[in-house]
Design a protein around this motif. Structure first.
Motif: not given
Length: 126
Positions: A9-12, A90-97, A111-126
């Protein structure tokens, strides 16, 4: 919010603020026209959109930064909610772009990769 999600998220946030400032202040720079898919004759026509999109990107980047600060120094649940909202947006906005301009596939992935991974890792690891 786990460390990996925070780093992504910080890199994003850094990327959004950097790109936003380029869109605001450098959209007329001919060296960047290839990235923005514009020609010198288009600068005046795209100025308003470039500056507004840049402002949105800076705002989302600052939002992520504030959320990360809250996660670590204030309200962890509220901060995580802000970070997750900004990243998911930004995952959605990257897809929309990509949907709106197929030639910007690499930009859309960026635009979507790092924020998407941030969300995924949050969901998987808490």
């Amino acid at each position: 919010m786990n460390l990996l999600s925070q780093v992504l998220a910080g890199a994003t946030a850094l990327a959004l603020i950097s790109v936003g400032l380029m869109e605001i202040f450098r959209h007329g720079d001919q060296r960047l026209h290839r990235i923005f898919l514009i020609g010198p004759q288009d600068v005046r026509a795209v100025r308003m959109w470039a500056m507004n999109v840049g402002a949105y990107n800076v705002t989302f980047g600052v939002g992520i930064a504030v959320g990360l600060w809250m996660v670590n120094f204030g309200n962890p649940a509220g901060g995580a909610a802000i970070v997750l909202f900004c990243c998911a947006s930004h995952v959605f906005l990257g897809f929309w772009l990509w949907v709106t301009e197929k030639r910007l596939l690499l930009s859309a992935i960026g635009q979507a990769l790092f924020p998407g991974l941030a969300v995924i890792f949050y969901l998987l690891l808490g």
